[in-house]
Design an enzyme around this catalytic site. Sequence first.
Site, PDB file in Angstrom:
ATOM      1  N   GLU A  56       0.818  -1.209   0.000  1.00 30.25           N
ATOM      2  CA  GLU A  56       0.000   0.000   0.000  1.00 30.25           C
ATOM      3  C   GLU A  56       0.854   1.261   0.000  1.00 30.25           C
ATOM      4  O   GLU A  56       0.565   2.229  -0.723  1.00 30.25           O
ATOM      5  CB  GLU A  56      -0.931   0.018   1.218  1.00 30.25           C
ATOM      6  CG  GLU A  56      -1.878  -1.168   1.297  1.00 30.25           C
ATOM      7  CD  GLU A  56      -1.320  -2.304   2.145  1.00 30.25           C
ATOM      8  OE1 GLU A  56      -2.093  -2.878   2.932  1.00 30.25           O
ATOM      9  OE2 GLU A  56      -0.105  -2.607   2.017  1.00 30.25           O
ATOM     10  N   CYS A  79      -2.322  -3.342   7.342  1.00 30.66           N
ATOM     11  CA  CYS A  79      -1.910  -3.489   8.730  1.00 30.66           C
ATOM     12  C   CYS A  79      -2.240  -2.223   9.520  1.00 30.66           C
ATOM     13  O   CYS A  79      -2.272  -1.116   8.984  1.00 30.66           O
ATOM     14  CB  CYS A  79      -0.424  -3.803   8.824  1.00 30.66           C
ATOM     15  SG  CYS A  79       0.648  -2.477   8.205  1.00 30.66           S
ATOM     16  N   CYS A  88      -0.126   0.740   7.581  1.00 31.05           N
ATOM     17  CA  CYS A  88      -0.606   1.152   6.259  1.00 31.05           C
ATOM     18  C   CYS A  88      -1.947   1.876   6.367  1.00 31.05           C
ATOM     19  O   CYS A  88      -2.281   2.703   5.508  1.00 31.05           O
ATOM     20  CB  CYS A  88      -0.731  -0.063   5.349  1.00 31.05           C
ATOM     21  SG  CYS A  88       0.880  -0.763   4.893  1.00 31.05           S
ATOM     22  N   ALA A 166      12.714 -45.221  -5.028  1.00 26.71           N
ATOM     23  CA  ALA A 166      14.107 -45.680  -5.049  1.00 26.71           C
ATOM     24  C   ALA A 166      14.103 -47.186  -5.257  1.00 26.71           C
ATOM     25  O   ALA A 166      13.134 -47.875  -4.914  1.00 26.71           O
ATOM     26  CB  ALA A 166      14.828 -45.332  -3.746  1.00 26.71           C
ATOM     27  N   ALA A 168      15.385 -51.015  -4.416  1.00 22.91           N
ATOM     28  CA  ALA A 168      15.531 -51.656  -3.105  1.00 22.91           C
ATOM     29  C   ALA A 168      16.901 -51.368  -2.499  1.00 22.91           C
ATOM     30  O   ALA A 168      17.061 -51.301  -1.277  1.00 22.91           O
ATOM     31  CB  ALA A 168      15.311 -53.162  -3.237  1.00 22.91           C
ATOM     32  N   ARG A 188      11.600 -24.864  -3.871  1.00 23.17           N
ATOM     33  CA  ARG A 188      12.585 -24.547  -2.831  1.00 23.17           C
ATOM     34  C   ARG A 188      12.664 -23.044  -2.598  1.00 23.17           C
ATOM     35  O   ARG A 188      12.709 -22.580  -1.460  1.00 23.17           O
ATOM     36  CB  ARG A 188      13.972 -25.069  -3.235  1.00 23.17           C
ATOM     37  CG  ARG A 188      14.156 -26.576  -3.123  1.00 23.17           C
ATOM     38  CD  ARG A 188      15.599 -26.949  -3.435  1.00 23.17           C
ATOM     39  NE  ARG A 188      15.816 -28.390  -3.366  1.00 23.17           N
ATOM     40  CZ  ARG A 188      16.997 -28.989  -3.564  1.00 23.17           C
ATOM     41  NH1 ARG A 188      18.052 -28.242  -3.847  1.00 23.17           N
ATOM     42  NH2 ARG A 188      17.100 -30.301  -3.491  1.00 23.17           N
ATOM     43  N   THR A 200      18.138 -39.706   4.330  1.00 17.94           N
ATOM     44  CA  THR A 200      18.364 -39.069   3.037  1.00 17.94           C
ATOM     45  C   THR A 200      19.736 -38.414   2.990  1.00 17.94           C
ATOM     46  O   THR A 200      20.444 -38.481   1.979  1.00 17.94           O
ATOM     47  CB  THR A 200      17.267 -38.029   2.759  1.00 17.94           C
ATOM     48  OG1 THR A 200      16.005 -38.691   2.676  1.00 17.94           O
ATOM     49  CG2 THR A 200      17.532 -37.283   1.468  1.00 17.94           C
ATOM     50  N   GLU A 295      11.804 -32.820   1.549  1.00 24.35           N
ATOM     51  CA  GLU A 295      12.472 -33.670   0.569  1.00 24.35           C
ATOM     52  C   GLU A 295      13.137 -34.783   1.356  1.00 24.35           C
ATOM     53  O   GLU A 295      14.270 -34.652   1.799  1.00 24.35           O
ATOM     54  CB  GLU A 295      13.479 -32.871  -0.247  1.00 24.35           C
ATOM     55  CG  GLU A 295      12.849 -31.724  -1.042  1.00 24.35           C
ATOM     56  CD  GLU A 295      13.813 -31.121  -2.046  1.00 24.35           C
ATOM     57  OE1 GLU A 295      14.617 -31.877  -2.636  1.00 24.35           O
ATOM     58  OE2 GLU A 295      13.756 -29.899  -2.251  1.00 24.35           O
ATOM     59  N   LEU A 300      10.140 -40.547   6.998  1.00 26.05           N
ATOM     60  CA  LEU A 300       9.783 -39.213   7.476  1.00 26.05           C
ATOM     61  C   LEU A 300       8.535 -38.702   6.773  1.00 26.05           C
ATOM     62  O   LEU A 300       7.657 -38.102   7.407  1.00 26.05           O
ATOM     63  CB  LEU A 300      10.951 -38.247   7.275  1.00 26.05           C
ATOM     64  CG  LEU A 300      10.724 -36.812   7.742  1.00 26.05           C
ATOM     65  CD1 LEU A 300      10.282 -36.758   9.197  1.00 26.05           C
ATOM     66  CD2 LEU A 300      11.984 -35.972   7.526  1.00 26.05           C
TER      67      LEU A 300
END
Length: 372
Positions: A56, A79, A88, A166, A168, A188, A200, A295, A300
């Site tokens: 604003e 705000c 603002c 993945a 085995a 990301r 990982t 990731e 997890l």
Amino acid sequence: MSTAVDDVRAMARALQIAEQGLYTTDPNPRVGCVIVKDGQCVAEGWHERAGEAHAERRALQAAGGAARGATVYVTLEPCCHHGRTPPCTDALVAAGVARVVVAMPDPNPLVAGGGLELLRRAGIAVEVGLMRAQAEALNPGFIRRMQDGRPFVRIKIAASLDGRTAMASGESKWITGAAARADVQRWRARSSAILTGIGTVQADDPSLTVRTMATGRQPLRVVVDSGLRIAVTARVLAPPGSALLVAASEDADRASRLRAAGAQVLCLPNPEGRVDLAALMRDLAGRGMNEVLVEAGTTLCGALLAAGLADELVIYFAPHLMGAQARGMFAVPGLERMQERVALEVRDVRAVGADWRVVARVGAGGSTDAPG
């Protein structure tokens, strides 16, 4: 006099320019503002970074005296409190605007309708709710953090068409193509933090950084590592950016070595000796984390899903099969009847190179325990 079509057009533009802050505003929300007078756009503004002018104020500065008697379209309630920048609402009142159209109320308890009330008391016409769904879609993390005290959690998975992540043996590079991997960089870049597990890190030694986009910041890298087994030479601990290791029991010597390597170490055990994921999410919210990109491996990812802490899945399906012995996407125990299935709402399906990306929202429920 504005028409409904004019209002929609102006708000759509405000939402469009708000997206320019998609990768930069953390921990603040992404907000856009358009000022219209006599049917003409006289100024635009968007919030870029915390500590800098809000949308604003940018728009009002650009409009100058043309703001008097104008209509202001803003994607989030202005705000009304002093933070890093002044309210603002004060600027809008001082500028003499006649009407403010707001897409959605601010979920921040410091605002939460207070900004709208101040504008109304100043004699400004206020309307709320135009294109609210689109405005909410811009800031899922900010909304989740303000309303529920935790970040918005998005799980990213690369899988074969038969749902395998993945072999085995653990081999997983590369399931998807270059276009899909480039697309992940955008997820990301918009995230406050990237969360992974020690499995990982030990298997792939990822850096988990934003490498192809200039955002001016790096997400916090968070590793769930109950026993602090991570090596001090792990790439996830190296610059740029910072890393947070979350343990279930703190070995003083290991923690000291890891801190010396530049990592933060946090101990959040549950009674079973694993990391308490719900406590971790509360801690991340306290750090101003809005969106968390996961990731990680099946354990997890499954624990977050079972804990009711996963909000969205971003799955890249590659056009090949990996077979029944390969690893799946989620280790979610105890699902024995069809009524126990985890409900998903598919929001988007599109081709990314040779792969297909599916974005789906997740239901909630389950425990709060993390794997070791």
